[in-house]
Enzyme design. Structure first.
Site, PDB file in Angstrom:
ATOM      1  N   LYS A 176       0.848  -1.196   0.000  1.00 26.82           N
ATOM      2  CA  LYS A 176       0.000   0.000   0.000  1.00 26.82           C
ATOM      3  C   LYS A 176       0.878   1.238   0.000  1.00 26.82           C
ATOM      4  CE  LYS A 176      -2.210   1.879   3.682  1.00 26.82           C
ATOM      5  NZ  LYS A 176      -2.265   3.352   3.597  1.00 26.82           N
ATOM      6  N   ASP A 230      -3.556   4.380  -1.703  1.00 30.07           N
ATOM      7  CA  ASP A 230      -4.468   4.812  -0.641  1.00 30.07           C
ATOM      8  C   ASP A 230      -4.386   6.334  -0.475  1.00 30.07           C
ATOM      9  OD1 ASP A 230      -6.191   4.774   1.552  1.00 30.07           O
ATOM     10  OD2 ASP A 230      -4.575   4.288   2.963  1.00 30.07           O
ATOM     11  N   LEU A 231      -5.031   7.040  -1.383  1.00 27.37           N
ATOM     12  CA  LEU A 231      -5.030   8.509  -1.295  1.00 27.37           C
ATOM     13  C   LEU A 231      -6.371   9.045  -0.798  1.00 27.37           C
ATOM     14  CD1 LEU A 231      -2.982   9.479  -4.488  1.00 27.37           C
ATOM     15  CD2 LEU A 231      -2.194   9.220  -2.125  1.00 27.37           C
ATOM     16  N   LYS A 232      -7.315   8.163  -0.587  1.00 24.51           N
ATOM     17  CA  LYS A 232      -8.612   8.537   0.016  1.00 24.51           C
ATOM     18  C   LYS A 232      -9.208   9.769  -0.670  1.00 24.51           C
ATOM     19  CE  LYS A 232      -7.273   6.702   4.541  1.00 24.51           C
ATOM     20  NZ  LYS A 232      -5.860   6.398   4.271  1.00 24.51           N
ATOM     21  N   PHE A 233      -9.517   9.608  -1.943  1.00 30.55           N
ATOM     22  CA  PHE A 233     -10.052  10.734  -2.712  1.00 30.55           C
ATOM     23  C   PHE A 233     -11.350  11.264  -2.099  1.00 30.55           C
ATOM     24  CE2 PHE A 233      -8.050   8.585  -6.649  1.00 30.55           C
ATOM     25  CZ  PHE A 233      -6.868   9.278  -6.489  1.00 30.55           C
ATOM     26  N   ASP A 255     -13.555  14.722  -3.273  1.00 31.85           N
ATOM     27  CA  ASP A 255     -13.614  15.969  -4.032  1.00 31.85           C
ATOM     28  C   ASP A 255     -14.911  15.946  -4.838  1.00 31.85           C
ATOM     29  OD1 ASP A 255     -12.808  18.348  -5.519  1.00 31.85           O
ATOM     30  OD2 ASP A 255     -10.741  17.815  -5.035  1.00 31.85           O
ATOM     31  N   ILE A 256     -15.066  16.898  -5.741  1.00 33.04           N
ATOM     32  CA  ILE A 256     -16.280  16.890  -6.551  1.00 33.04           C
ATOM     33  C   ILE A 256     -16.231  15.687  -7.516  1.00 33.04           C
ATOM     34  CG2 ILE A 256     -16.629  19.381  -6.344  1.00 33.04           C
ATOM     35  CD1 ILE A 256     -15.518  19.659  -9.219  1.00 33.04           C
ATOM     36  N   PRO A 257     -17.394  15.230  -7.969  1.00 32.07           N
ATOM     37  CA  PRO A 257     -17.430  13.996  -8.768  1.00 32.07           C
ATOM     38  C   PRO A 257     -16.502  14.027  -9.980  1.00 32.07           C
ATOM     39  CG  PRO A 257     -19.648  14.577  -8.081  1.00 32.07           C
ATOM     40  CD  PRO A 257     -18.766  15.713  -7.647  1.00 32.07           C
ATOM     41  N   ASN A 258     -16.468  15.115 -10.725  1.00 35.63           N
ATOM     42  CA  ASN A 258     -15.626  15.153 -11.918  1.00 35.63           C
ATOM     43  C   ASN A 258     -14.157  14.986 -11.565  1.00 35.63           C
ATOM     44  OD1 ASN A 258     -15.137  15.755 -14.836  1.00 35.63           O
ATOM     45  ND2 ASN A 258     -14.019  17.469 -13.916  1.00 35.63           N
ATOM     46  N   THR A 278      -9.908   4.220  11.214  1.00 35.93           N
ATOM     47  CA  THR A 278      -9.680   3.392  12.405  1.00 35.93           C
ATOM     48  C   THR A 278      -9.011   4.173  13.538  1.00 35.93           C
ATOM     49  OG1 THR A 278      -7.739   2.569  11.201  1.00 35.93           O
ATOM     50  CG2 THR A 278      -9.650   1.128  11.316  1.00 35.93           C
ATOM     51  N   ARG A 283      -3.385  -4.880  14.973  1.00 37.79           N
ATOM     52  CA  ARG A 283      -2.281  -4.897  15.922  1.00 37.79           C
ATOM     53  C   ARG A 283      -2.116  -6.295  16.521  1.00 37.79           C
ATOM     54  NH1 ARG A 283      -1.237  -1.110  13.628  1.00 37.79           N
ATOM     55  NH2 ARG A 283      -0.576   0.956  14.285  1.00 37.79           N
ATOM     56  N   GLN A 306      -3.906   4.500  16.412  1.00 38.56           N
ATOM     57  CA  GLN A 306      -5.135   3.769  16.078  1.00 38.56           C
ATOM     58  C   GLN A 306      -6.003   3.613  17.327  1.00 38.56           C
ATOM     59  OE1 GLN A 306      -5.920   3.227  13.104  1.00 38.56           O
ATOM     60  NE2 GLN A 306      -4.171   2.677  11.823  1.00 38.56           N
ATOM     61  N   ARG A 348       3.026  -0.129  10.749  1.00 38.42           N
ATOM     62  CA  ARG A 348       4.083  -0.091  11.757  1.00 38.42           C
ATOM     63  C   ARG A 348       4.437  -1.415  12.418  1.00 38.42           C
ATOM     64  NH1 ARG A 348       1.394   5.316  13.986  1.00 38.42           N
ATOM     65  NH2 ARG A 348      -0.335   4.159  13.011  1.00 38.42           N
TER      66      ARG A 348
HETATM   67  O1  C5P Z   1       0.941   1.627  10.939  1.00 38.42           O
HETATM   68  P1  C5P Z   1      -0.491   1.210  10.835  1.00 38.42           P
HETATM   69  O2  C5P Z   1      -0.666  -0.308  10.821  1.00 38.42           O
HETATM   70  O3  C5P Z   1      -1.389   1.871  11.829  1.00 38.42           O
HETATM   71  O4  C5P Z   1      -0.933   1.714   9.382  1.00 38.42           O
HETATM   72  C1  C5P Z   1      -2.252   1.665   8.924  1.00 38.42           C
HETATM   73  C2  C5P Z   1      -2.295   2.163   7.532  1.00 38.42           C
HETATM   74  O5  C5P Z   1      -3.636   2.101   7.063  1.00 38.42           O
HETATM   75  C3  C5P Z   1      -1.855   3.607   7.347  1.00 38.42           C
HETATM   76  O6  C5P Z   1      -1.168   3.685   6.105  1.00 38.42           O
HETATM   77  C4  C5P Z   1      -3.129   4.401   7.276  1.00 38.42           C
HETATM   78  O7  C5P Z   1      -3.000   5.527   6.442  1.00 38.42           O
HETATM   79  C5  C5P Z   1      -4.090   3.388   6.674  1.00 38.42           C
HETATM   80  N1  C5P Z   1      -5.495   3.549   7.019  1.00 38.42           N
HETATM   81  C6  C5P Z   1      -5.954   3.513   8.307  1.00 38.42           C
HETATM   82  N2  C5P Z   1      -7.286   3.665   8.568  1.00 38.42           N
HETATM   83  C7  C5P Z   1      -8.156   3.826   7.570  1.00 38.42           C
HETATM   84  C8  C5P Z   1      -7.709   3.837   6.258  1.00 38.42           C
HETATM   85  C9  C5P Z   1      -6.356   3.697   6.022  1.00 38.42           C
HETATM   86  O8  C5P Z   1      -5.171   3.340   9.230  1.00 38.42           O
HETATM   87  N3  C5P Z   1      -9.443   3.892   7.819  1.00 38.42           N
END
Ligand code: C5P
Length: 235
Positions: free
Chosen positions: A37, A64-67, A69-72, A124, A182, A191, A212
């Site tokens: 990712k 994983d850039l979590k877009f 924004d506007i639909p277009n 999370t 974890r 988290q 991590r």
């Molecule tokens: O280091 P850790 O296991 O906490 O990383 C979780 C990864 O998942 C991070 O890259 C974080 O940006 C991503 N993430 C998240 N919770 C979300 C969506 C993505 O922790 N809801």
């Protein structure tokens, strides 16, 4: 769309500041997790060429850039990301129906590989009551977003392990991708809604995202292998 997996897959979050370190980590972990990712930290540093390097190494790549924004704009961003060859993308469910449908239409218009689209429900890192403006129970809110996301055509949602069972019951065939994983005894860091790998798999998660606990371990490969063993123990 029905695309849940027969066995859950591990996704390693390459959340490190330098491209060279991320590539070293990807090489070290090759043969353990099938997915890498790339999030906003590495993408804003290394750009699309880095994604292509991961694809060339044989990884499935999750951007994983979590877009949001506007639909277009989101539709065009999805096309750009797909052009790099990624296998999975995220956008926020809270972008709503028109934004999510624009993303789906963008994928449908592609000739080549079509990335999976996953909608972020509730991060999370949010504990109950921490989401600005949302008083609803976190699990109920995530479930409501998942119901919408399935109807709008997304392939699955990003949620904590705690929400998987409810989402699976209400949204048959919909995939759940869970960060906040974890191993027992490890630090939660930032988290808040966490589960062990085995707990998340037992709950029905399709993909587990781990950063991590693997990348900051003294032996990342051993940490990934232990997490895979923990996942297998729950199947
Ligand atoms: O280091 P850790 O296991 O906490 O990383 C979780 C990864 O998942 C991070 O890259 C974080 O940006 C991503 N993430 C998240 N919770 C979300 C969506 C993505 O922790 N809801």
């Amino acid at each position: 769309m029905t695309n849940t997996l027969s066995s859950p897959q591990l996704v390693v979050a390459l959340d490190v500041p330098r491209r060279a370190d991320a590539l070293t980590m990807a090489r070290t972990l090759k043969g353990t997790a099938p997915w890498c990712k790339v999030g906003m930290e590495m993408f804003t540093h290394a750009g699309p060429a880095f994604l292509e390097e991961l694809v060339a190494m044989g990884y499935k790549v999750f951007l994983d850039l979590k877009f949001y924004d506007i639909p277009n704009t989101v539709g065009q961003a999805v096309k750009s990301a797909a052009g790099v060859g990624v296998d999975m993308l995220t956008l926020h469910c809270q972008g709503g129906e028109r934004m999510c449908r624009a993303a789906c239409e963008a994928v449908a218009s592609l000739d080549g590989k079509k990335p999976l689209l996953f909608g972020v429900t509730v991060l999370t890192s949010f504990a109950q009551g921490e989401m600005p403006g949302i008083r609803e129970n976190t699990s109920d809110f995530a479930l409501a977003l998942a119901r919408g996301a399935q109807g709008w055509g997304l392939d699955g949602v990003v949620c904590s392990g705690h929400e998987v069972a409810g989402i699976k019951a209400a949204c048959p065939g919909f995939s759940c991708l869970c960060p906040g994983i974890r191993p027992s005894g490890s630090a939660a860091d930032d988290q808040r809604r966490t589960m062990t790998p085995a707990q998340a798999v037992a709950a029905g998660a399709d993909y587990l995202v781990v950063g991590r606990p693997i990348i900051a371990a003294s032996d990342p490969r051993a940490a990934a292998e232990q997490i895979l063993a923990d996942m297998t123990s729950a199947t």
